[in-house]
Design a protein around this motif. Structure first.
Motif, short mmCIF file in Angstrom:
data_model
loop_
_atom_site.label_atom_id
_atom_site.label_comp_id
_atom_site.label_asym_id
_atom_site.label_seq_id
_atom_site.Cartn_x
_atom_site.Cartn_y
_atom_site.Cartn_z
N ARG A 83 8.18 -20.03 16.25
CA ARG A 83 9.58 -20.14 15.97
C ARG A 83 10.12 -20.40 17.52
O ARG A 83 11.28 -20.89 17.90
CB ARG A 83 10.03 -18.82 15.45
CG ARG A 83 9.94 -18.72 13.93
CD ARG A 83 10.47 -17.39 13.43
NE ARG A 83 10.25 -17.29 12.09
CZ ARG A 83 10.48 -16.25 11.29
NH1 ARG A 83 10.94 -15.04 11.92
NH2 ARG A 83 10.18 -16.07 10.09
N GLU A 89 10.94 -27.10 14.10
CA GLU A 89 11.78 -27.02 12.82
C GLU A 89 10.91 -25.97 11.78
O GLU A 89 9.97 -25.44 11.96
CB GLU A 89 11.69 -28.52 11.98
CG GLU A 89 12.25 -29.54 12.92
CD GLU A 89 13.80 -29.39 13.01
OE1 GLU A 89 14.49 -28.85 12.12
OE2 GLU A 89 14.26 -30.14 14.36
N ARG A 90 11.97 -25.57 10.91
CA ARG A 90 11.42 -24.43 10.17
C ARG A 90 10.24 -24.72 9.35
O ARG A 90 9.07 -24.01 9.21
CB ARG A 90 12.28 -23.95 9.20
CG ARG A 90 13.63 -23.10 9.69
CD ARG A 90 14.82 -22.71 8.93
NE ARG A 90 14.14 -21.99 7.66
CZ ARG A 90 13.61 -20.57 7.63
NH1 ARG A 90 14.12 -19.93 8.67
NH2 ARG A 90 13.24 -20.01 6.60
N HIS A 146 9.87 -20.87 4.91
CA HIS A 146 10.32 -21.80 5.97
C HIS A 146 10.74 -23.02 5.27
O HIS A 146 11.07 -23.95 6.31
CB HIS A 146 9.19 -21.83 7.09
CG HIS A 146 9.12 -20.47 7.66
ND1 HIS A 146 8.07 -19.54 7.39
CD2 HIS A 146 9.60 -20.04 8.74
CE1 HIS A 146 8.02 -18.74 8.20
NE2 HIS A 146 9.09 -18.83 9.07
N GLU A 148 12.84 -26.04 3.89
CA GLU A 148 14.48 -26.47 4.20
C GLU A 148 15.04 -26.89 2.95
O GLU A 148 16.12 -27.02 2.67
CB GLU A 148 14.79 -27.33 5.34
CG GLU A 148 14.54 -26.76 6.98
CD GLU A 148 14.91 -27.69 7.72
OE1 GLU A 148 14.92 -28.73 7.53
OE2 GLU A 148 15.03 -27.27 8.95
#
Length: 308
Positions: A83, A89-90, A146, A148
């Motif tokens: 992170r 990005e997630r 994680h 999206e």
């Protein structure tokens, strides 16, 4: 060292042959998926059942399972540090954590059996019984946490473990060994014939499934986290082995199991659960290539340190 290289070279050749056959489109992509499924659902379980049922264990080295599970949890947790990577990005974090905890069973079985025969094969099967459920649970948790997209497929990790053919095979083989049940000769020969094709087909399918174009897309992020996985998991396994008192052949198998690259199935699960599938493909390709260098380095370092 020479013994390890002798065991590794056939793995490299079969993976390379699989990549060549995939590149030449000798077998269509659907065909390779079918071969991989056959090896995973039928042939490899047969190999594991026979290996465990005939294993010469007076006292099973359950510390091996404990060491590998602890290493997976530790490196999975370390993946959360992704992170902090600038601009990440997630979904990429989920794919990195999955890469950290998964392993290529076929490569480990090939090297373990080539170096240590039936006992090595049985010990890698115990590694599989420990690492597969751990990898599945941690991967599903990381990818879904994680993701999206809110509409990602929902998975029930418990039911997936119950239906997992490798875990079913481990349970059957373990029960046969525990109760000293001897497999009838003709059935044993049939299972043996099935198992003989598992490693070869699995390695060929693994090679065919590697997207070499992904190496061209791979950047510093892929390289860095591939090295974290390839060196981090075996180093953690060695550390936990020293803590729990694991030594000898069981420690050697722990190092082999932890040193192999991540599983090629990582791409499919990342795509299904909202992870970063292109990054997963990059990590698979990078680790498959780099592991052929990192595995001998780790093995040689362990020999020099007198670990086994």
């Amino acid at each position: 060292m020479s013994a390890f290289l002798s065991a590794l070279i056939p793995v490299i050749l079969l993976v390379a042959l699989g990549r060549f056959l995939g590149w030449r489109n000798v077998i269509a992509d659907e065909g390779w998926r079918g071969i991989e499924r056959l090896a995973y659902v039928v042939l490899l379980p047969a190999l594991i059942i026979r290996a465990l049922a005939n294993a010469p264990f007076d006292s099973a080295p359950w510390k091996l399972a404990l060491v590998l599970i602890a290493a997976q949890f530790a490196l999975g947790a370390f993946g959360l540090l992704a992170r902090l990577w600038p601009g990440i990005e997630r979904p990429e974090v989920g794919s990195i954590i999955q890469s950290n905890v998964r392993w290529n069973t076929f490569v480990a079985l090939s090297i373990g059996s080539a170096l240590f025969g039936d006992e090595g094969l049985a010990l890698v099967s115990i590694s599989a019984a420990a690492m597969i459920p751990t990898a599945n649970v941690l991967s599903v948790a990381a990818l879904t946490a994680h993701a999206e997209r809110k509409s990602v497929a929902k998975r029930n990790p418990v039911m997936e473990l119950v239906r997992n053919p490798l875990l079913i095979a481990c349970a059957i083989g373990g029960l046969l060994a525990a109760f000293s049940v001897e497999i009838p000769e003709q059935l044993d020969l049939s299972i043996d014939l099935l198992g003989r094709g598992a490693i070869a087909l699995g390695l060929l399918a693994a090679g065919a499934g590697v997207d070499m174009a992904a190496l061209g897309r791979a950047g510093l992020k892929t390289l860095a986290w591939s090295l974290v996985r390839l060196f981090g998991l075996p180093i953690l396994a060695i550390g936990f082995a020293l803590v729990f008192g694991l030594s000898g052949l069981a420690l050697a198998i722990a190092v082999i199991s932890a040193s192999v690259p991540t599983a090629t199935s990582s791409y499919i699960l990342a795509r299904q659960l909202g992870g970063d599938a292109p990054l997963a493909a990059n990590l698979i390709a990078m680790q498959t290539v780099l592991s052929m260098i990192t595995m001998p380095i780790i093995w040689f370092a362990c020999l020099r340190a007198g670990l086994f």
